[in-house]
Design a protein around this motif. Structure first.
Motif, short mmCIF file in Angstrom:
data_model
loop_
_atom_site.label_atom_id
_atom_site.label_comp_id
_atom_site.label_asym_id
_atom_site.label_seq_id
_atom_site.Cartn_x
_atom_site.Cartn_y
_atom_site.Cartn_z
N GLN A 43 -9.05 2.36 -6.47
CA GLN A 43 -9.12 3.09 -5.10
C GLN A 43 -10.68 3.06 -4.74
O GLN A 43 -10.85 3.33 -3.45
N ALA A 44 -11.62 2.91 -5.47
CA ALA A 44 -12.94 2.79 -5.11
C ALA A 44 -13.30 2.05 -4.27
O ALA A 44 -12.60 1.01 -4.17
N PRO A 45 -14.41 2.36 -3.33
CA PRO A 45 -14.87 1.36 -2.43
C PRO A 45 -15.37 0.09 -3.42
O PRO A 45 -15.77 0.04 -4.20
N GLN A 46 -15.42 -1.09 -2.67
CA GLN A 46 -15.71 -2.38 -3.22
C GLN A 46 -17.09 -2.41 -3.62
O GLN A 46 -17.43 -2.80 -4.67
N HIS A 47 -18.12 -1.64 -2.88
CA HIS A 47 -19.41 -1.81 -3.22
C HIS A 47 -19.62 -0.76 -4.50
O HIS A 47 -20.57 -1.25 -5.35
N GLN A 48 -18.85 -0.09 -4.69
CA GLN A 48 -19.13 0.89 -5.93
C GLN A 48 -18.42 -0.03 -7.14
O GLN A 48 -19.02 0.20 -8.31
N ARG A 95 -7.86 -6.72 -5.78
CA ARG A 95 -7.50 -5.87 -4.53
C ARG A 95 -7.37 -6.05 -3.30
O ARG A 95 -6.94 -5.67 -2.21
N SER A 96 -8.41 -7.19 -2.72
CA SER A 96 -8.37 -7.70 -1.63
C SER A 96 -7.23 -8.38 -0.97
O SER A 96 -7.02 -8.46 -0.04
N HIS A 97 -6.34 -8.62 -2.12
CA HIS A 97 -5.08 -9.19 -1.80
C HIS A 97 -4.14 -8.17 -2.19
O HIS A 97 -2.79 -8.61 -2.12
N SER A 98 -4.15 -7.15 -2.06
CA SER A 98 -3.25 -5.72 -2.19
C SER A 98 -2.34 -6.04 -3.69
O SER A 98 -1.20 -5.74 -3.51
N ALA A 99 -2.94 -6.58 -4.74
CA ALA A 99 -2.13 -6.94 -5.81
C ALA A 99 -2.05 -5.67 -6.52
O ALA A 99 -2.66 -4.77 -6.48
N PRO A 100 -0.59 -5.13 -7.01
CA PRO A 100 -0.46 -4.27 -7.73
C PRO A 100 -1.08 -4.12 -9.27
O PRO A 100 -1.61 -5.08 -9.57
N SER A 101 -0.88 -2.80 -9.71
CA SER A 101 -1.77 -2.56 -10.93
C SER A 101 -1.33 -3.43 -12.01
O SER A 101 -2.11 -3.62 -12.91
N ASP A 102 -0.27 -4.01 -12.02
CA ASP A 102 0.67 -4.67 -13.22
C ASP A 102 0.24 -6.19 -12.94
O ASP A 102 0.67 -6.84 -13.88
N TYR A 108 -5.14 -15.42 -9.54
CA TYR A 108 -5.82 -15.71 -8.32
C TYR A 108 -5.05 -15.99 -7.20
O TYR A 108 -4.09 -16.61 -7.09
N TYR A 109 -5.69 -15.83 -5.82
CA TYR A 109 -4.99 -16.07 -4.72
C TYR A 109 -5.70 -17.22 -3.96
O TYR A 109 -6.95 -17.09 -3.90
N ASP A 110 -5.01 -18.22 -3.63
CA ASP A 110 -5.17 -19.48 -2.93
C ASP A 110 -4.82 -19.59 -1.55
O ASP A 110 -3.57 -19.68 -1.69
N ASN A 111 -5.34 -19.23 -0.47
CA ASN A 111 -4.88 -19.36 0.89
C ASN A 111 -3.55 -18.28 1.06
O ASN A 111 -2.44 -18.77 1.37
N GLY A 112 -3.81 -17.18 0.38
CA GLY A 112 -2.63 -16.27 0.19
C GLY A 112 -1.60 -16.27 -0.92
O GLY A 112 -0.65 -15.53 -1.01
N ALA A 113 -1.58 -17.43 -1.79
CA ALA A 113 -0.69 -17.67 -2.58
C ALA A 113 -0.98 -17.36 -4.12
O ALA A 113 -2.21 -17.90 -4.20
N PRO A 114 -0.26 -16.84 -4.79
CA PRO A 114 -0.77 -16.18 -6.06
C PRO A 114 -0.45 -17.55 -7.18
O PRO A 114 0.47 -18.10 -6.86
#
Length: 205
Positions: A43-48, A95-102, A108-114
């Motif tokens: 949940q923390a900001p990316q810069h943190q 997190r930038s791709h809204s991946a769940p915690s599991d 990794y994501y490439d052009n939106g595809a995992p």
């Protein structure tokens, strides 16, 4: 993932997608800290996340099946070759791709595809790097390298840096001395040119 495997002494089935029954480390298995303060890496900001100074992984079904053990490492002075920064990069990317915690850390994501990191990808990367050096500089060739090399090389770096063997065994969560014996034998036949920046660690069970 190469950096994480090197510092945390991971075997391929712990950080890449294989047919083994070992469990990959997931986003929820990691923790990040700024000094003694824990960051909520979900949940923390990316810069943190980028300011983390300590990171850890909790073992669930990895290694020898002993759950609940936590291995933590401090940040090095290198912006890339650092276990804490590597964990932070993984968290920020997922997190930038809204991946769940599991989600596995080795995804990794490439052009939106995992995509899952594969042992063959790690092998190709390692061999490409080794090929840029002379065998006389390294003492081995690209054909001698496998995805398993990162675990042994990380252990050798610890030995070359003068870290006690029992500490290396704790980081690797090894229940026997076989890996350390193989690494120590190899160390006697190969000069240690460099060692990674020192990192501090915390181990809990």
């Amino acid at each position: 993932m190469i950096t994480l495997a090197f510092f945390f002494l991971h075997r391929p089935r712990e950080y890449t997608s294989t047919t083994s029954n070992s469990t990959l480390f997931c986003l929820r298995d990691m923790q990040l800290f700024v000094n003694a303060t824990r960051i909520d890496h979900l949940q923390a900001p990316q810069h943190q996340l980028s300011s983390a100074t300590f990171g850890s992984l909790e073992f669930t079904k990895q290694k020898n099946g002993v759950g609940g053990e936590v291995i933590g490492l401090g940040a090095t002075t290198d912006p890339l070759l650092c276990p804490v920064h590597a964990l932070s990069r993984r968290a920020r990317h997922l997190r930038s791709h809204s991946a769940p915690s599991d989600t596995p850390l080795g995804l990794y994501y490439d052009n939106g595809a995992p995509h899952l990191v594969l042992p063959t990808s790690i092998l190709a990367t390692l061999q490409a790097v080794v090929s840029t050096f002379s065998p006389f500089e390294l003492g081995f060739t690209a054909r001698d390298v496998t995805a398993r090399s990162l675990c042994a090389d990380g252990a050798m770096a610890l030995l070359c840096a003068g870290v006690y063997t029992n500490i290396a065994q704790l980081i690797g969560c090894w229940r026997s001395d076989s890996m350390l014996l193989d690494t120590f034998t190899c160390k006697q036949n190969r000069s240690c040119m460099t060692s990674p920046s020192a990192c501090w660690l915390e181990i809990t069970a």
